[in-house]
Enzyme design. Structure first.
Site, short mmCIF file in Angstrom:
data_model
loop_
_atom_site.label_atom_id
_atom_site.label_comp_id
_atom_site.label_asym_id
_atom_site.label_seq_id
_atom_site.Cartn_x
_atom_site.Cartn_y
_atom_site.Cartn_z
N ARG A 180 0.84 -1.20 0.00
CA ARG A 180 0.00 0.00 0.00
C ARG A 180 0.87 1.25 0.00
O ARG A 180 0.57 2.24 -0.69
CB ARG A 180 -0.94 -0.01 1.21
N PHE A 221 -10.95 -5.28 -6.89
CA PHE A 221 -11.04 -6.18 -5.73
C PHE A 221 -10.62 -5.38 -4.48
O PHE A 221 -9.76 -5.80 -3.71
CB PHE A 221 -10.15 -7.41 -5.90
N ASP A 237 -15.52 -3.47 -6.12
CA ASP A 237 -15.67 -4.70 -5.35
C ASP A 237 -17.08 -5.24 -5.55
O ASP A 237 -18.01 -4.49 -5.87
CB ASP A 237 -15.41 -4.45 -3.86
N ALA A 243 -15.82 -7.92 -10.98
CA ALA A 243 -14.66 -7.21 -11.51
C ALA A 243 -14.46 -7.47 -12.99
O ALA A 243 -14.17 -6.54 -13.77
CB ALA A 243 -13.41 -7.60 -10.73
N CYS A 247 -2.41 -14.20 -4.33
CA CYS A 247 -2.26 -14.71 -2.96
C CYS A 247 -2.46 -16.22 -2.92
O CYS A 247 -2.65 -16.79 -1.84
CB CYS A 247 -3.23 -14.02 -2.01
#
Length: 396
Positions: free
Chosen positions: A212, A228, A250, A280, A340
């Site tokens: 971030r 997302f 989102d 998305a 992820c």
């Protein structure tokens, strides 16, 4: 007599390399009828001791190793020492209270397989994701309850992976007063509301903290798309970096509403942020067809692959979303793209992004490779712990 699990030659070799998992296919025999999560001795075919681990009869990961030290006992003191060691590792990461939310225990990489502990100000939020961690829950909670500044311990063991261990999903208060539904945290210049009861994982994506900050550093004057978006983490960071405009996207209206609250919490201009609810893939195609362009695109999708068996389907999803992201980038724009999925290796992820660039008719250069924040360490002997990978790519 101790409970014992006899391991194959190949399994013994993995243990000698200090890998903490024993798969069911490596088990050659079980002695003493151990119960779920019970501590067992790991032996090779010649009876040589290899480690103490937690037995999980329902899981493909049949044993998770607690220790490779034959003199170390797995008891309450063991968990106290491991948790204190995890805290010591993180003690200098964020001095002077600049960060009030971080991961305190990161499973196997902290020598505590299946245990996740995240701190949100005065609340410790736990996930007991393995049979062994579940069996020692009371002892673990008693340690967490004594940590300085911790008032409440809350459980979020509602991850689907528990079912693979033969465990039910559980959540609720384990110690102290019931925390507020929303907990305010600080992340350097940024502040966020976290819903520890209903939010994703333990409430927030602490692993993206440094990433971030990287978006913030490249956001000045930019049009930013945060796909997302969850509760707006990357978008709020971009606005703190003086982005001209941010679009959060989102599928959940509830998390977008919290993004609005996070906007107000940070004192940012409401006109600078647009929240779009929708799928998305569909929304990005609509943006492309409308000719919308952005200077920075952040793609942080949920886990597309839970296992290697799902990699092919996941690869298609990652490629499609990256094609769309690239098609929305202005020349010279920056793509921050992440996976992820632990089953997705770094080199495969780069190949997928490269193939997406070819299909999008764009050329790109990697400016930075990204991973989880340092409070999410990766043991040298447990590469599976490196689940988050990201690329900062400039498109021409």
């Amino acid at each position: 007599m101790s409970k014992e699990v006899v391991i194959s030659e190949r399994g013994a070799e993995a243990l000698e390399r200090r890998h903490p998992w024993v798969f069911s296919g490596a088990v050659r025999g079980v002695r003493g009828n151990p119960g779920m999560g019970e501590t067992v001795a790991l032996l090779d075919a010649k009876g040589r001791w290899l480690g103490w681990g937690a037995y999980s009869p329902a899981s493909q990961i049949r044993v998770r190793v607690w220790t490779f030290d034959p003199e170390e006992r797995v008891d309450g003191l063991f968990f106290e020492q491991r948790i204190q060691a995890a805290l010591s590792l993180r003690s200098g990461f964020y001095p002077n209270g600049s960060v009030t939310a971080l991961r305190l225990v990161s499973g196997e990489s902290d020598g505590l397989p299946g245990l996740i502990v995240d701190r949100y100000d005065k609340v410790a939020v736990c996930q007991f994701l393995s049979a062994g961690a579940h069996r020692w829950k009371a002892e673990i909670v008693s340690v967490l309850a004594t940590l300085p500044g911790i008032e409440s311990v809350y459980e979020r063991s509602d991850a689907e992976v528990r079912k693979k261990e033969g465990l039910c999903l559980e959540r609720g208060l384990l110690h102290g007063p019931e925390p507020e539904k929303r907990v305010e945290i600080r992340e350097g210049r940024l502040r966020f509301w976290v819903d520890i009861r209903e939010g994703h994982k333990t409430g927030f994506y602490l692993d993206q903290r440094e990433n971030r900050s990287r978006v913030m550093a490249h956001a000045s004057g930019m049009r930013v798309l945060n796909a997302f978006s969850y509760t707006g983490g990357f978008g709020i960071a971009a606005l703190a970096g003086d982005a001209a405009r941010v679009v959060n996207l989102d599928a959940s209206r509830a998390v977008l509403d919290m993004a609005e609250d996070n906007l107000r919490l940070n004192g940012a201009c409401a006109d600078a942020m647009e929240n779009v609810e929708g799928n998305a893939f569909q929304v990005l195609r609509a943006f492309r067809n409308e000719g919308r362009l952005f200077d920075v695109v952040v793609l942080d999708p949920p886990k597309f692959a839970e296992s290697r068996a799902q990699l092919n389907r996941a690869a298609r999803g990652y490629k499609d979303i990256n094609i769309l992201g690239m098609q929305l980038l202005a020349p010279g724009g920056l793509l921050f793209t992440y996976s992820c999925s632990g089953a997705m290796h770094t080199d495969l992820f780069q190949k997928i992004v490269a193939d997406a660039a070819l299909d999008a008719g764009r050329e790109g250069r990697i400016l930075r490779r990204m991973a989880a924040a340092p409070d999410h360490p990766v043991s040298l002997n447990f590469p599976e712990g490196e689940y988050l990978k990201g690329l900062m790519v400039q498109l021409v």
